[in-house]
Design an enzyme around this catalytic site. Structure first.
Site, PDB file in Angstrom:
ATOM      1  N   THR A  85       0.839  -1.203   0.000  1.00 24.01           N
ATOM      2  CA  THR A  85       0.000   0.000   0.000  1.00 24.01           C
ATOM      3  C   THR A  85       0.873   1.251   0.000  1.00 24.01           C
ATOM      4  O   THR A  85       0.613   2.201  -0.753  1.00 24.01           O
ATOM      5  CB  THR A  85      -0.936   0.004   1.230  1.00 24.01           C
ATOM      6  OG1 THR A  85      -1.673  -1.211   1.231  1.00 24.01           O
ATOM      7  CG2 THR A  85      -1.900   1.171   1.189  1.00 24.01           C
ATOM      8  N   LYS A 128      -7.897  -1.027  -5.706  1.00 24.52           N
ATOM      9  CA  LYS A 128      -7.632  -2.176  -4.824  1.00 24.52           C
ATOM     10  C   LYS A 128      -8.804  -3.102  -5.098  1.00 24.52           C
ATOM     11  O   LYS A 128      -9.882  -2.961  -4.498  1.00 24.52           O
ATOM     12  CB  LYS A 128      -7.607  -1.707  -3.356  1.00 24.52           C
ATOM     13  CG  LYS A 128      -7.549  -2.813  -2.331  1.00 24.52           C
ATOM     14  CD  LYS A 128      -6.157  -3.113  -1.863  1.00 24.52           C
ATOM     15  CE  LYS A 128      -6.144  -4.325  -0.943  1.00 24.52           C
ATOM     16  NZ  LYS A 128      -4.793  -4.747  -0.565  1.00 24.52           N
ATOM     17  N   GLY A 141      -2.528  -5.389  -5.244  1.00 18.19           N
ATOM     18  CA  GLY A 141      -3.027  -6.755  -5.062  1.00 18.19           C
ATOM     19  C   GLY A 141      -3.441  -6.995  -3.633  1.00 18.19           C
ATOM     20  O   GLY A 141      -3.678  -6.059  -2.853  1.00 18.19           O
ATOM     21  N   GLY A 150      -2.259  -9.540  -0.347  1.00 17.98           N
ATOM     22  CA  GLY A 150      -1.283 -10.537   0.100  1.00 17.98           C
ATOM     23  C   GLY A 150      -0.209 -10.733  -0.956  1.00 17.98           C
ATOM     24  O   GLY A 150       0.241  -9.780  -1.576  1.00 17.98           O
TER      25      GLY A 150
HETATM   26  N1  LIG Z   1       8.655   2.931   3.755  1.00 16.00           N
HETATM   27  C1  LIG Z   1       7.942   2.769   4.901  1.00 16.00           C
HETATM   28  N2  LIG Z   1       8.111   3.610   5.939  1.00 16.00           N
HETATM   29  C2  LIG Z   1       7.395   3.447   7.084  1.00 16.00           C
HETATM   30  N3  LIG Z   1       6.494   2.481   7.278  1.00 16.00           N
HETATM   31  C3  LIG Z   1       6.294   1.602   6.268  1.00 16.00           C
HETATM   32  C4  LIG Z   1       7.005   1.697   5.038  1.00 16.00           C
HETATM   33  N4  LIG Z   1       6.594   0.677   4.246  1.00 16.00           N
HETATM   34  C5  LIG Z   1       5.673   0.010   4.943  1.00 16.00           C
HETATM   35  N5  LIG Z   1       5.491   0.551   6.157  1.00 16.00           N
HETATM   36  C6  LIG Z   1       4.578   0.135   7.239  1.00 16.00           C
HETATM   37  O1  LIG Z   1       4.502  -1.280   7.228  1.00 16.00           O
HETATM   38  C7  LIG Z   1       3.172  -1.704   7.391  1.00 16.00           C
HETATM   39  C8  LIG Z   1       2.758  -2.530   6.189  1.00 16.00           C
HETATM   40  O2  LIG Z   1       2.732  -1.712   5.029  1.00 16.00           O
HETATM   41  P1  LIG Z   1       1.559  -1.817   3.979  1.00 16.00           P
HETATM   42  O3  LIG Z   1       1.920  -0.908   2.840  1.00 16.00           O
HETATM   43  O4  LIG Z   1       0.249  -1.586   4.630  1.00 16.00           O
HETATM   44  O5  LIG Z   1       1.730  -3.359   3.564  1.00 16.00           O
HETATM   45  P2  LIG Z   1       0.805  -4.281   2.620  1.00 16.00           P
HETATM   46  O6  LIG Z   1      -0.007  -3.368   1.762  1.00 16.00           O
HETATM   47  O7  LIG Z   1       1.766  -5.119   1.846  1.00 16.00           O
HETATM   48  O8  LIG Z   1      -0.018  -5.117   3.563  1.00 16.00           O
HETATM   49  C9  LIG Z   1       2.310  -0.444   7.566  1.00 16.00           C
HETATM   50  O9  LIG Z   1       2.090  -0.228   8.928  1.00 16.00           O
HETATM   51  C10 LIG Z   1       3.152   0.660   6.976  1.00 16.00           C
HETATM   52  O10 LIG Z   1       2.881   1.886   7.601  1.00 16.00           O
HETATM   53 MG   LIG Z   2      -2.044  -3.184   1.560  1.00 19.35          MG
END
Ligand SMILES: Nc1ncnc2c1ncn2[C@@H]1O[C@H](COP(=O)(O)OP(=O)(O)O)[C@@H](O)[C@H]1O
Ligand SMILES: [Mg+2]
Length: 236
Positions: free
Chosen positions: A17, A38, A117, A119
């Site tokens: 995300t 999404k 996507g 997961g």
């Molecule tokens: N570059 C980043 N800096 C700070 N936090 C991040 C970063 N990338 C991911 N996170 C944190 O990691 C967690 C998972 O990220 P997310 O984008 O929601 O993952 P996914 O969409 O793959 O489930 C979230 O809490 C997000 O805030």
């Molecule tokens: Mg996500």
């Protein structure tokens, strides 16, 4: 230029995300009319009589998108589980035609669509239908979001292997959340090892931004960081 990109990851909670929103915002600054999507969100929360997904709201805010949420996120489930399992337990039938039609509308409306996507690439959506089937259905190339540290070589190569097996083009991989100071040997060497093993371009490492919080919609500096650290041109 393709009509969009599908952002997959080596796992859930890996940064899809954050990366998708950063890319959307960064590409918008280049003057492109961009859309976000999404297709299927799980773990959504009831608010004012409807299910709202944090991921969807985060993506929408990254580009101040005014598309109908029903197009951006045609399938919303409450349980935080794989769509196959969440839909079974909630007694909801996932309507893939609705997903295809929503994507088709958004891709006609915008110059480029960033699709997040759910997961990883082999997460089941319906019986016998996985995220990789959805990517094929939407006919999109993918980028893979990977953990920067230990364990990522195996997960990234497995994801590339499944994509290739399905004839899906992989534009590159990105790591997210690299510690600002003192990243370890694995973080420093992983990108090169992965590139050498599968010939997929490394598009950059998005640094850890302590201000980012997907659940509260706080995007910190991810757009600026994306422009600085990610090879956005290779995604288009
Ligand atoms: N570059 C980043 N800096 C700070 N936090 C991040 C970063 N990338 C991911 N996170 C944190 O990691 C967690 C998972 O990220 P997310 O984008 O929601 O993952 P996914 O969409 O793959 O489930 C979230 O809490 C997000 O805030
Ligand atoms: Mg996500």
């Amino acid at each position: 230029m393709s009509k969009g990109i599908f952002v997959t990851g080596t796992d859930t909670d890996i940064g899809k995300t954050v990366v998708a929103a950063g890319l959307a915002g960064a590409i918008k600054t280049k003057g492109l009319d961009i859309g976000v999507m999404k297709p299927i969100a799980t773990g959504a929360v009831k608010a004012e009589g409807r299910l709202v997904s944090d991921d969807v709201m985060f993506l929408v805010k990254s580009i101040d998108c005014d598309d109908d949420l029903g197009l951006v996120n045609p399938v919303t489930l409450e349980l935080p589980m794989a769509p196959l399992v969440a839909s079974r337990l909630e007694g909801v039938e996932i309507d893939l035609n609705k997903v295809r039609e929503a994507y088709s509308t958004l891709s006609r409306r915008h110059e480029f669509v960033i699709v997040e996507g759910i997961g990883g690439i082999l997460v089941p959506i319906k019986e016998g239908y996985f995220v990789s089937d959805l990517v094929q259905d939407l006919d999109l190339p993918v980028i893979i979001v990977a953990r920067p540290g230990l364990g990522t070589i195996n997960h990234t190569l497995l994801t590339v292997k499944e994509a290739r097996h399905r004839g899906i083009e992989v534009r590159g991989f990105i790591t997210s959340g690299v510690a600002k100071q003192g990243s370890g040997i694995a973080e420093r060497t992983n990108p090169e090892v992965i590139q050498a093993a599968c010939s997929i371009p490394f598009l950059g490492a998005l640094p850890f931004d302590p201000k980012v919080d997907v659940s509260s919609g706080e995007r910190g500096d991810i757009i600026e960081l994306t422009l600085k650290h990610i090879d956005v041109g290779k995604i288009l």
